[in-house]
Design a protein around this motif. Structure first.
Motif, PDB file in Angstrom:
ATOM      1  N   LYS A 185      13.380  -4.822 -17.590  1.00  0.00           N
ATOM      2  CA  LYS A 185      12.299  -5.503 -16.865  1.00  0.00           C
ATOM      3  C   LYS A 185      12.820  -6.058 -15.552  1.00  0.00           C
ATOM      4  O   LYS A 185      12.202  -5.892 -14.494  1.00  0.00           O
ATOM      5  CB  LYS A 185      11.727  -6.643 -17.721  1.00  0.00           C
ATOM      6  CG  LYS A 185      10.771  -6.171 -18.797  1.00  0.00           C
ATOM      7  CD  LYS A 185       9.770  -7.284 -19.182  1.00  0.00           C
ATOM      8  CE  LYS A 185       8.923  -6.870 -20.379  1.00  0.00           C
ATOM      9  NZ  LYS A 185       9.505  -7.304 -21.681  1.00  0.00           N
ATOM     10  N   GLY A 186      13.975  -6.720 -15.624  1.00  0.00           N
ATOM     11  CA  GLY A 186      14.580  -7.295 -14.427  1.00  0.00           C
ATOM     12  C   GLY A 186      14.812  -6.237 -13.375  1.00  0.00           C
ATOM     13  O   GLY A 186      14.508  -6.429 -12.201  1.00  0.00           O
ATOM     14  N   SER A 187      15.320  -5.110 -13.799  1.00  0.00           N
ATOM     15  CA  SER A 187      15.633  -4.035 -12.862  1.00  0.00           C
ATOM     16  C   SER A 187      14.375  -3.509 -12.186  1.00  0.00           C
ATOM     17  O   SER A 187      14.351  -3.272 -10.977  1.00  0.00           O
ATOM     18  CB  SER A 187      16.361  -2.911 -13.605  1.00  0.00           C
ATOM     19  OG  SER A 187      16.500  -1.783 -12.779  1.00  0.00           O
ATOM     20  N   ARG A 188      13.309  -3.344 -12.968  1.00  0.00           N
ATOM     21  CA  ARG A 188      12.062  -2.841 -12.392  1.00  0.00           C
ATOM     22  C   ARG A 188      11.453  -3.852 -11.424  1.00  0.00           C
ATOM     23  O   ARG A 188      10.973  -3.487 -10.348  1.00  0.00           O
ATOM     24  CB  ARG A 188      11.053  -2.514 -13.491  1.00  0.00           C
ATOM     25  CG  ARG A 188      11.184  -1.105 -13.973  1.00  0.00           C
ATOM     26  CD  ARG A 188      10.475  -0.871 -15.280  1.00  0.00           C
ATOM     27  NE  ARG A 188      11.079   0.264 -15.944  1.00  0.00           N
ATOM     28  CZ  ARG A 188      10.859   1.527 -15.619  1.00  0.00           C
ATOM     29  NH1 ARG A 188      10.045   1.812 -14.633  1.00  0.00           N
ATOM     30  NH2 ARG A 188      11.464   2.504 -16.250  1.00  0.00           N
ATOM     31  N   LEU A 189      11.486  -5.125 -11.823  1.00  0.00           N
ATOM     32  CA  LEU A 189      10.942  -6.181 -10.972  1.00  0.00           C
ATOM     33  C   LEU A 189      11.693  -6.229  -9.642  1.00  0.00           C
ATOM     34  O   LEU A 189      11.099  -6.256  -8.561  1.00  0.00           O
ATOM     35  CB  LEU A 189      11.061  -7.527 -11.694  1.00  0.00           C
ATOM     36  CG  LEU A 189      10.437  -8.706 -10.958  1.00  0.00           C
ATOM     37  CD1 LEU A 189       8.919  -8.589 -10.993  1.00  0.00           C
ATOM     38  CD2 LEU A 189      10.880 -10.028 -11.580  1.00  0.00           C
ATOM     39  N   ALA A 190      13.021  -6.206  -9.746  1.00  0.00           N
ATOM     40  CA  ALA A 190      13.853  -6.252  -8.543  1.00  0.00           C
ATOM     41  C   ALA A 190      13.556  -5.051  -7.654  1.00  0.00           C
ATOM     42  O   ALA A 190      13.484  -5.172  -6.428  1.00  0.00           O
ATOM     43  CB  ALA A 190      15.324  -6.285  -8.925  1.00  0.00           C
ATOM     44  N   THR A 191      13.351  -3.905  -8.273  1.00  0.00           N
ATOM     45  CA  THR A 191      13.078  -2.691  -7.507  1.00  0.00           C
ATOM     46  C   THR A 191      11.759  -2.820  -6.755  1.00  0.00           C
ATOM     47  O   THR A 191      11.684  -2.514  -5.558  1.00  0.00           O
ATOM     48  CB  THR A 191      13.018  -1.474  -8.462  1.00  0.00           C
ATOM     49  OG1 THR A 191      14.250  -1.416  -9.182  1.00  0.00           O
ATOM     50  CG2 THR A 191      12.829  -0.188  -7.691  1.00  0.00           C
ATOM     51  N   GLY A 204      27.112  -6.812   2.611  1.00  0.00           N
ATOM     52  CA  GLY A 204      28.359  -6.717   1.856  1.00  0.00           C
ATOM     53  C   GLY A 204      28.460  -7.661   0.673  1.00  0.00           C
ATOM     54  O   GLY A 204      29.424  -7.626  -0.071  1.00  0.00           O
ATOM     55  N   ASP A 205      27.450  -8.526   0.479  1.00  0.00           N
ATOM     56  CA  ASP A 205      27.472  -9.424  -0.674  1.00  0.00           C
ATOM     57  C   ASP A 205      26.802  -8.755  -1.858  1.00  0.00           C
ATOM     58  O   ASP A 205      25.841  -8.025  -1.698  1.00  0.00           O
ATOM     59  CB  ASP A 205      26.700 -10.720  -0.381  1.00  0.00           C
ATOM     60  CG  ASP A 205      27.438 -11.577   0.635  1.00  0.00           C
ATOM     61  OD1 ASP A 205      28.671 -11.486   0.676  1.00  0.00           O
ATOM     62  OD2 ASP A 205      26.765 -12.315   1.363  1.00  0.00           O
ATOM     63  N   GLY A 206      27.267  -9.064  -3.028  1.00  0.00           N
ATOM     64  CA  GLY A 206      26.557  -8.650  -4.231  1.00  0.00           C
ATOM     65  C   GLY A 206      26.745  -7.194  -4.607  1.00  0.00           C
ATOM     66  O   GLY A 206      27.723  -6.560  -4.257  1.00  0.00           O
ATOM     67  N   VAL A 236      22.351 -11.747  -9.347  1.00  0.00           N
ATOM     68  CA  VAL A 236      20.911 -11.865  -9.102  1.00  0.00           C
ATOM     69  C   VAL A 236      20.671 -12.751  -7.873  1.00  0.00           C
ATOM     70  O   VAL A 236      19.866 -12.411  -6.991  1.00  0.00           O
ATOM     71  CB  VAL A 236      20.200 -12.454 -10.341  1.00  0.00           C
ATOM     72  CG1 VAL A 236      18.729 -12.683 -10.057  1.00  0.00           C
ATOM     73  CG2 VAL A 236      20.373 -11.518 -11.543  1.00  0.00           C
ATOM     74  N   ALA A 237      21.411 -13.852  -7.785  1.00  0.00           N
ATOM     75  CA  ALA A 237      21.277 -14.738  -6.620  1.00  0.00           C
ATOM     76  C   ALA A 237      21.645 -13.986  -5.343  1.00  0.00           C
ATOM     77  O   ALA A 237      20.970 -14.103  -4.318  1.00  0.00           O
ATOM     78  CB  ALA A 237      22.165 -15.966  -6.790  1.00  0.00           C
ATOM     79  N   ASP A 238      22.704 -13.211  -5.407  1.00  0.00           N
ATOM     80  CA  ASP A 238      23.122 -12.427  -4.240  1.00  0.00           C
ATOM     81  C   ASP A 238      22.031 -11.450  -3.821  1.00  0.00           C
ATOM     82  O   ASP A 238      21.810 -11.221  -2.635  1.00  0.00           O
ATOM     83  CB  ASP A 238      24.398 -11.632  -4.548  1.00  0.00           C
ATOM     84  CG  ASP A 238      25.647 -12.491  -4.445  1.00  0.00           C
ATOM     85  OD1 ASP A 238      25.602 -13.504  -3.726  1.00  0.00           O
ATOM     86  OD2 ASP A 238      26.657 -12.139  -5.078  1.00  0.00           O
ATOM     87  N   PHE A 239      21.367 -10.883  -4.817  1.00  0.00           N
ATOM     88  CA  PHE A 239      20.298  -9.918  -4.527  1.00  0.00           C
ATOM     89  C   PHE A 239      19.156 -10.607  -3.779  1.00  0.00           C
ATOM     90  O   PHE A 239      18.675 -10.116  -2.749  1.00  0.00           O
ATOM     91  CB  PHE A 239      19.793  -9.290  -5.828  1.00  0.00           C
ATOM     92  CG  PHE A 239      18.480  -8.581  -5.671  1.00  0.00           C
ATOM     93  CD1 PHE A 239      18.395  -7.413  -4.922  1.00  0.00           C
ATOM     94  CD2 PHE A 239      17.330  -9.083  -6.256  1.00  0.00           C
ATOM     95  CE1 PHE A 239      17.180  -6.760  -4.761  1.00  0.00           C
ATOM     96  CE2 PHE A 239      16.116  -8.438  -6.103  1.00  0.00           C
ATOM     97  CZ  PHE A 239      16.039  -7.274  -5.354  1.00  0.00           C
ATOM     98  N   VAL A 259      17.982 -16.328   8.155  1.00  0.00           N
ATOM     99  CA  VAL A 259      18.129 -17.282   7.057  1.00  0.00           C
ATOM    100  C   VAL A 259      19.004 -16.657   5.979  1.00  0.00           C
ATOM    101  O   VAL A 259      18.729 -15.561   5.519  1.00  0.00           O
ATOM    102  CB  VAL A 259      16.750 -17.621   6.461  1.00  0.00           C
ATOM    103  CG1 VAL A 259      16.916 -18.575   5.293  1.00  0.00           C
ATOM    104  CG2 VAL A 259      15.864 -18.240   7.523  1.00  0.00           C
ATOM    105  N   SER A 260      20.042 -17.336   5.578  1.00  0.00           N
ATOM    106  CA  SER A 260      20.918 -16.797   4.549  1.00  0.00           C
ATOM    107  C   SER A 260      20.724 -17.572   3.259  1.00  0.00           C
ATOM    108  O   SER A 260      20.250 -18.707   3.271  1.00  0.00           O
ATOM    109  CB  SER A 260      22.377 -16.902   4.993  1.00  0.00           C
ATOM    110  OG  SER A 260      22.737 -18.265   5.057  1.00  0.00           O
ATOM    111  N   ILE A 261      21.112 -16.977   2.148  1.00  0.00           N
ATOM    112  CA  ILE A 261      21.003 -17.665   0.876  1.00  0.00           C
ATOM    113  C   ILE A 261      21.911 -18.894   0.890  1.00  0.00           C
ATOM    114  O   ILE A 261      21.630 -19.903   0.273  1.00  0.00           O
ATOM    115  CB  ILE A 261      21.356 -16.722  -0.305  1.00  0.00           C
ATOM    116  CG1 ILE A 261      20.933 -17.316  -1.648  1.00  0.00           C
ATOM    117  CG2 ILE A 261      22.834 -16.438  -0.346  1.00  0.00           C
ATOM    118  CD1 ILE A 261      19.491 -17.174  -1.942  1.00  0.00           C
TER     119      ILE A 261
END
Ligand code: GDD
Ligand code: MN
Length: 371
Positions: A146-152, A187-189, A228-231, A244-246
């Protein structure tokens, strides 16, 4: 001798980058599979290992002495899947570069197809995709799926990438594509493919090839909350053109927590008999700066965390930066208020000024980048 000398002179057409962290048990089977799958292609395999505690680099080194097409970049004091891929791609010699996981979850028999699509010029970027007809990620747990699909979905909406599996870690492209995108890559994550597709200046012809994401046999996934935060950080940063950066968002969130701490401390100190308000306010400020520093050290600057003596030095530096930030804050707010702005507009502008000031100078002076 001359045999090897000629072989060494012929440059590989394909560089296969394999990022690894604690994959010792997977290296030999992977190399055996790659050797079989890539027969007939002039290739090299570039492992990029972040000094794995399990000694993955030693296994690679042993193999590279049997087969010089296998090489290893061993990075010390560094972590990160994306940055490992970037460095491997930049270090390789092939005109075509591919990335494949080192844990056997990616079906290496797809590699020749990806290579051929790019080599022949049919595609600028060939992606092994789980989310097209014939592909799947059935081995994922429910939650991960689910996470992967949502992120996609999120990535496709926010960054307007127009292919089905921008989160795949398995793809091939032309070296020149990586070079064109390189200055803008975050380059992060974990999301090197998404980063590439979103950072490349021109339009890319993308072709997806279905594949089935396998199960891991040895070792563990390195996917965690941090990834996930990096994403999310990558999304925000790419969507705002890097403005704006995380890191800044985390810093700002810590700042807000500081306001709460400040009020609690102030209330506590006001309970001390005969302590003047100004003293209580100063004390509360000190407490809030200290908790802010500690939280920033743990979260915002986790990758540059200060410990021991450096922690104390950093704390003092942070007090100083924040003190000047407070002056800047009051200065801007007063100037705007006197310029006939609403009190709350002036107040917000001052606070924003202080926050940006604190962030910029903390980043520069307190949590200095290691060079
Ligand atoms: N050098 C280096 N440094 N390699 C790393 C690091 C790191 O910090 N973290 C992970 N790797 C390597 C792993 O050793 C493995 O070879 C590969 O990168 C993928 O990492 P996994 O930890 O196995 O990730 P996953 O299986 O959970 O995620 C995979 O699927 C995602 C799609 O859902 C990866 O292919 C992702 O790229 C992909 O997005
Ligand atoms: Mn994996």
């Amino acid at each position: 001798m001359t045999e090897t000398a000629t072989a060494a002179v012929a440059a590989p057409a394909l560089t296969v980058v394999v990022p690894t962290f604690n994959e010792a048990a997977n290296v030999r089977p992977l190399v055996a599979k790659l050797t079989a799958a890539l027969a007939g292609i002039a290739y090299e395999v570039m492992f990029v290992d972040d000094n794995s505690p399990d000694g993955t680099y030693d296994v690679v080194r042993a193999l590279s002495r049997e087969d010089p097409r296998i090489r290893c970049i061993r990075r010390i004091g560094r972590r990160g899947l994306s940055s490992a891929c970037i460095e491997g791609m930049m270090a390789g010699q092939g005109d075509v570069v591919a990335v494949i996981d080192g844990d056997l979850q990616h079906d290496e028999t797809v590699l020749p197809k990806l290579f051929e699509l790019v080599r022949s010029g049919q595609a600028d970027l060939a992606v092994a995709s789980r989310y097209v007809e014939g592909g799947s990620a059935a081995s994922f747990s429910d939650a991960r799926g689910k996470g992967s699909r949502l992120a996609t979905e999120l990535a496709r909406k926010v960054l307007k990438v127009e292919f089905n599996d921008p989160m795949s870690g398995f793809f091939a492209t032309r070296r020149s594509v990586v070079e064109a995108a390189a200055p803008k890559l975050s380059g992060d994550g974990f999301k090197i493919l998404l980063d590439l597709a979103a950072s490349h200046p021109g339009k890319l012809r993308i072709v997806e090839v279905p594949f089935v994401f396998g199960t891991r046999l040895h070792g563990d996934s390195k996917m965690d909350n941090r990834v996930v935060a990096d994403f999310l950080g990558l999304l925000v940063s790419k969507a705002t053109g890097g403005l704006v950066s995380i890191r800044f968002l985390t810093f700002a969130a810590v700042g807000v927590s500081g306001v709460v701490v400040h009020l609690l401390a102030l209330r506590g100190l006001l309970a001390v008999p005969s302590l003047p308000f100004a003293a209580a306010q100063a004390g509360a400020t000190l407490v809030a700066m200290t908790t802010n520093f500690t939280f920033n050290n743990l979260m915002t600057y986790r990758d540059r965390m200060l410990t021991g003596l450096a922690f104390m030095r950093g704390l003092i530096g942070f007090y100083l930066v924040c003190s000047v930030g407070a002056v800047a804050n009051v200065g801007v707010a007063t100037w705007m208020f006197e310029g006939d702005q609403q009190w709350w507009v002036a107040g917000i502008a001052g606070a924003a000024m202080g926050a940006v000031w604190n962030y910029v100078f903390s980043d520069l002076l307190v949590w200095r980048r290691k060079r």
